[in-house]
Structure formats: C-alpha cells, structure tokens
Design an enzyme around this catalytic site. Structure first.
Site, PDB file in Angstrom:
ATOM      1  N   TRP A 155       0.839  -1.206   0.000  1.00 50.68           N
ATOM      2  CA  TRP A 155       0.000   0.000   0.000  1.00 50.68           C
ATOM      3  C   TRP A 155       0.873   1.253   0.000  1.00 50.68           C
ATOM      4  CZ3 TRP A 155      -0.289   4.029   3.538  1.00 50.68           C
ATOM      5  CH2 TRP A 155      -1.361   4.907   3.384  1.00 50.68           C
ATOM      6  N   HIS A 156       2.021   1.159   0.699  1.00 46.12           N
ATOM      7  CA  HIS A 156       2.863   2.346   0.820  1.00 46.12           C
ATOM      8  C   HIS A 156       3.495   2.759  -0.499  1.00 46.12           C
ATOM      9  CE1 HIS A 156       2.528   1.926   5.168  1.00 46.12           C
ATOM     10  NE2 HIS A 156       2.889   3.188   5.202  1.00 46.12           N
ATOM     11  N   GLY A 157       3.840   1.818  -1.320  1.00 39.97           N
ATOM     12  CA  GLY A 157       4.474   2.244  -2.563  1.00 39.97           C
ATOM     13  C   GLY A 157       4.741   1.089  -3.490  1.00 39.97           C
TER      14      GLY A 157
END
Lengths: 483, 137
Positions: free
Chosen positions: A325-327
């Site tokens: 989700w972060h990257g």
C-alpha cells in the site's frame, strides 16, 4: 497547496470565516466545504478531480444498493464489486508501471523479450487514502456500522474533506458521517486542541523534519558508500525521527484544522518510539492505517480465530499488503514482509515464554519491579532498532542502496561528515518527547482553551513567527504525499 | 443528544425545524467562539505581516511572471524595506543568526563550551566557599 504555506493560510482563513458564516444553513455549509475540498485537491492537478468524483460515486451507489438489498449473497457481491473497482483504480495508477517493469525483468531473466505496453502514469496525490476511505464506507454500510447515506454530497464530503484528503488520517465512515448529521458547533475544547495541534504539527514538520532531511538524511541516503558507519547509524535514527515528525506533523495539523471547523478526527500517532514490542509499535504508529488493516483485512482473513499457523499467516499477509500500500517498489514489499515476519516471530516467542516461564501473579517486590523495568527498557531499545532496520529499506530507493547502507556499518574508522551537535540535539529532543506524559498535548490544550482572543492570537502568531524564523527556507513536500 | 431532542419534539408534534433551547445556547456559544478565533487570526495575520515581511517577498516571488506579479513584488519589497528600516525584521534575523550558530557548531566547540561552563561553575563554588570562610573567620 501544502499546509505550511501562505497560500494555505489564506485558503483556511476564507474557509473558516465563510463556513461558520453559513452555520445556520447546514446543507449550504456542507456544499461550501465540499467545494473548498475539491478546490484544494484541484490545486495540485485539476484533471484528477474527475477520478476523485468517480471513485466516490462508485462507493455511494454501492451503499445505496446495499441499503435496498436484503439478500446476503447479493450484498456480498455488491461489496466485492465496489472493493474491486476501488482497488483496480488504485492498482492502475499506483502499480501499473511497477508491475510491467517487474514483468519485463522476469521475462528477460527467462530469456524472453516482449514489447510491453509501458506508459507514463501520473500518481494522483492521496489516491491510497481516498480509496481506503471509500472501501471503509462500503464495508461499514455492509456490516451495518453506518446506514447508507442518501445524500451524495455527504459521501463526497466524507471522502474529500480537505484536511485529511491527501495524506490522512484515514477517517472511518462510522466516525465522520454521523458528524455531518449533527448541528456543527465550535467549543473552547475545539479551539484549544486546534491551536495546540497546528503549532505542534508545524514545529515537527518545518523545523525538525526539514532540518533532518536536508542536513543529514538526504545526503547520507544519497550515497551510503561515501560515508562512515557513524553517519549511517545517526542517519537512520534521523530518518526515524524525520518520518515521524513529517507524518505525525501532517496528521496534527489535519486534526487541528478539522477541529477548528467543528469536526473530530481520531488520533493517528501515540509516541510510537516508546513502544516495547512491534505489536505495541503498530498500536501507536499510523493508527488509522493499522486499525484499518486490522478491521478490513486481518479480521476478514480470520484474525487469530483459526489456530496459530493461520494467525501467523494472517499477520504476515496483512503487513505484506500494508507494505505494498505504501508504494510500488520491492523495498516497500520487503518493509511490509519484514514487519509481518517479525510480528509473527514476536507472537511465537511470547507464547513460548508464557509457556516455559509464566509471569508471576503475586507481586515480587523491588527486585521483580526492577527486572520488569529493565525488560521493558530492553524491549524499547530492541523495538526501536528493529523499526530503524526496516526504515532503511523504506527510505532507500533500491535494494542496492539499502545493501550499500547496511554494508557501511563495517566502516567505523571513517570520520563522520554529517553528525553535528545540532543534528544530534534535534534527534535527542525529538526522542525525549516520545517519553513525556501521554496527555501533555491535552493538558496544554486545556490551558489554551481559556485564553482570550488577544492572547490566543499572540500565541498562534508568535508561534508561527518563531517556527518561520527557525525553520530552513522553503517547504519540502510531506513524505506521505507520494503514497 | 440534539438529534434525540429533535426526535422527541417531532413525536410530540412540535415543528421539526423549530429551534430548541439547547440549540439556541449552542449557537450562541459557537458564535462567540468563532468571533474569538477570527479576532485571534486577525492578530496572527498582523503579526506575520509586520515581523515576517521577508517571507512575504519570498512568497510573491513565486507568482507567475506578469504585470500583476511585478506590482506585487514591488509593493512587498517596499513593505519589507520599511519594516527592516523600522527594525521590525531584526528579531527574526537575530533568531536565525542564533540558529545558524548552533547549526555551525562543531564537537570541539561544544566540548570547549562545556569545559568553560564547568570552569565557571568551579570558580563560582570557589568564590562562594571563600565568602563563607571569610564570614566564619
């Protein structure tokens, strides 16, 4: 439009005055706030306004369909469609390039070359946040935590409300939508909380995070092979503080602004580096995301209800997906997988210790208290270093950089270039605030709420003036904008 | 709670849009609070306008190039010069200079500073002891 800028200051003044002037007509006030939020988002790139609207519309229609349907199978189908649609939009904008690059590398490794449909996809700011809020709305309606909203503007305002739109906190439908149905009011408590959080957020971001970024973290991570072990060690401590001050600073300002507009957001950080275990850390770090992942991913996967092996699997999967989700990069995948694995290991170790050496139930006197204090201290130091190790992968632009960073810890004979007393002082002061009484902010807000307007103005104006005077020139974007 | 009051009123046949006593008090308190914040914000704007005029110049320099920008830049530069002449930008400059000194400080300087402080402490203690002996003597 970044929070610590004059543009945003003017925008907020206008929104504050006009929205409270429209208090007598709640529907117009909400429409005005909605217009302001779309304006705020369009300031970055107006082309993505349509994307924000379509994403909201899908969730709104899914909510209406859920309200009209009683058949469990069909309701599940509706939730599935809405979630898949939201994740597909997120997937395309965020992971398209990453997926094709990874596929291309894989094919090349296998000796196959193909022309893949590469294209430049711009990442819309805040897409991960508003997608998750949309999913939260549909799932909350499905679970009956919140009734389906009849008014499209209300759902639009919930998803796009400008304080939290681009970098959270991820507000839950069940927390925010009921506030839109109550008469809005501004109390002394709102003012106290708003002023204290805005000032603390600006200080964290503009002074601590910006100095650490420009004078320590960026140069050290730019070429880890060019510096010694001391620079690398203090560099990763600096990054731990930088990302905390950057992100919690943004959250503080967002919560403070929402409070001054009469709305309540939940806390997003709770002194995370005083955590004595990883589980404790995730209860204190980015609370809105970790509780989101718990309620909408970990629990539906089965949580800890189906035996130990499945609990470990669920912990790992939740953190692994949290990492993605972060990257869109393998370093984020590693970061998530590392946290998932260590959470599972920690749980296993705790159970083994409880089995072989159960905790004493009777109070054991001073020696026992000292022992438990020492154990707690070791837990804090250990957890902080585990988190710092994972931050190296989170911050590094590639595995090669992260590898070079780790290899550099062998170079203790090299003189330090970036570890100045100023940097060490900033890190030490920020760490000290991790161990102050938990409700320090609340106590300050309680005092501030009774200040008459001239004192309030002097405090806020003097605070901003001092922060501007101390802070470096220019405003760096918030780290979490890229997510 | 207010929703509940409204529901009860509706059940009793009262006008749904009628303003309740609780809402009226709440509205008055909110009006006062909004006024308080607006007055405080006006003070904030005035303070920053006067004491942080150089930030204004930096900000307007980022505007799109054109006749409006030229005029705004000229006005803000003149305002900043006026504030500087009146000595109102000095506090910010002093704070910045202090921070720059701290940023530029090296470890030997910190050590020397600490040793100085220690020596001053020792000297203070010696003087105090001397004064005490004199008194006793």
């Amino acid at each position: 439009m970044l929070f610590p800028t004059i543009e945003f200051g003017i925008f907020f003044l206008v929104v504050f005055a006009a929205s409270w002037a429209a208090r007598g007509t709640p529907e117009i006030r909400k429409l005005f706030l909605l217009g302001a939020s779309y304006f705020f988002y369009g300031w970055w790139d107006w082309r993505f306004l349509a994307l924000l609207f379509v994403s909201t519309l899908i969730n709104y229609l899914a909510g209406l369909a859920l309200a009209r349907s009683a058949r469990p199978g069909f309701r599940k189908f509706i939730v599935g469609v809405a979630v898949v649609a939201g994740l597909s939009i997120l997937g395309f904008f965020k992971y398209y390039g990453f997926f094709l690059t990874s596929l291309s590398v894989l094919l090349e490794t296998a000796g196959l070359t193909r022309d893949l449909p590469f294209m430049q996809v711009i990442l819309p700011v805040g897409i991960s946040f508003f997608t998750f809020q949309g999913i939260s709305y549909v799932v909350d309606v499905y679970r009956g935590h919140v009734p389906a909203e009849r008014s499209l503007p209300n759902v639009m305002l919930y998803i796009s409300f400008f304080p939290q739109l681009v970098a959270g906190p991820i507000v839950r439908a069940a927390d925010f939508l009921p506030q839109l149905h109550r008469p809005v009011s501004l109390t002394r408590a709102h003012i106290g909380v708003g002023v204290v959080l805005i000032l603390s957020g600006l200080l964290k971001k503009m002074v601590v995070a910006n100095y650490l970024a420009t004078e320590l973290v960026d140069p050290v991570f730019f070429d880890p092979a060019a510096v010694g072990a001391l620079d690398l060690l203090v560099g990763v401590y600096g990054y731990a503080i930088q990302i905390y001050c950057d992100f919690s600073g943004y959250s503080d300002i967002a919560i403070g602004i929402a409070a001054l507009l009469g709305y309540r957001f939940l806390e997003n950080f709770d002194q995370p580096y005083r955590a004595s275990s990883l589980q404790d850390f995730w209860r204190r770090w980015h609370i809105s995301l970790s509780t989101w992942l718990r309620d909408y991913l970990y629990v539906p996967l089965g949580g800890n209800r189906h035996g130990e092996a499945k609990t470990y699997r669920n912990l790992f999967l939740t953190m692994f997906l949290g990492g993605i989700w972060h990257g869109a990069a393998w370093t984020f995948v590693f970061w998530g997988a590392f946290h998932g694995t260590m959470l599972a290991v920690e749980r296993y170790a705790r159970r083994q210790i409880e089995f072989f050496a159960p905790a004493e139930t009777a109070p054991g006197g001073i020696m026992s208290a000292l022992g438990s204090g020492a154990q707690h201290l070791v837990g804090i130091v250990w957890t902080f270093h585990l988190v710092c190790f994972a931050w190296i992968f989170f911050r590094a632009d590639s595995f090669a950089t992260a590898g070079s960073y780790l290899a550099g810890f062998a170079r203790w004979d090299e003189a330090s270039q970036y570890v100045t007393p100023f940097m060490v002082g900033l890190i030490a002061i920020a760490m000290l605030f991790q161990f102050t009484p938990r409700h320090l902010g609340r106590w300050l807000a309680r005092g501030v709420q009774y200040f008459p307007s001239p004192v309030l103005g002097l405090l806020l104006g003097g605070g901003i003036w001092l922060i501007w005077a101390i802070a470096p020139e220019g405003v760096a974007p918030f780290i979490y904008f890229q997510f | 709670m207010l929703d509940l009051l409204r529901e009860i009123e509706r059940e009793l046949g009262g006008h749904p849009d009628e303003v309740t006593e609780a809402e009226r008090i709440d509205a008055a308190a909110t009006r006062r609070a909004v006024g308080r914040v607006l007055r405080a914000l006006a003070i904030v704007v005035a303070l920053l306008f006067v004491f942080s005029s150089e930030r204004l110049v930096t900000w307007v320099n980022g505007f799109e190039v054109g006749p409006v920008q030229d005029r705004v830049v000229a006005a803000s530069t003149a305002w900043n010069a006026l504030m500087a002449e009146s000595g109102l930008t000095m506090p910010a400059e002093a704070v910045r200079a202090e921070v720059n000194d701290l940023r530029g400080m090296s470890w030997p300087e910190v050590r020397a500073h600490l040793e100085n402080e220690k020596a001053r402490g020792r000297e203070g203690a010696r003087l105090l002891r001397g004064a005490l002996f004199e008194e006793q003597g």
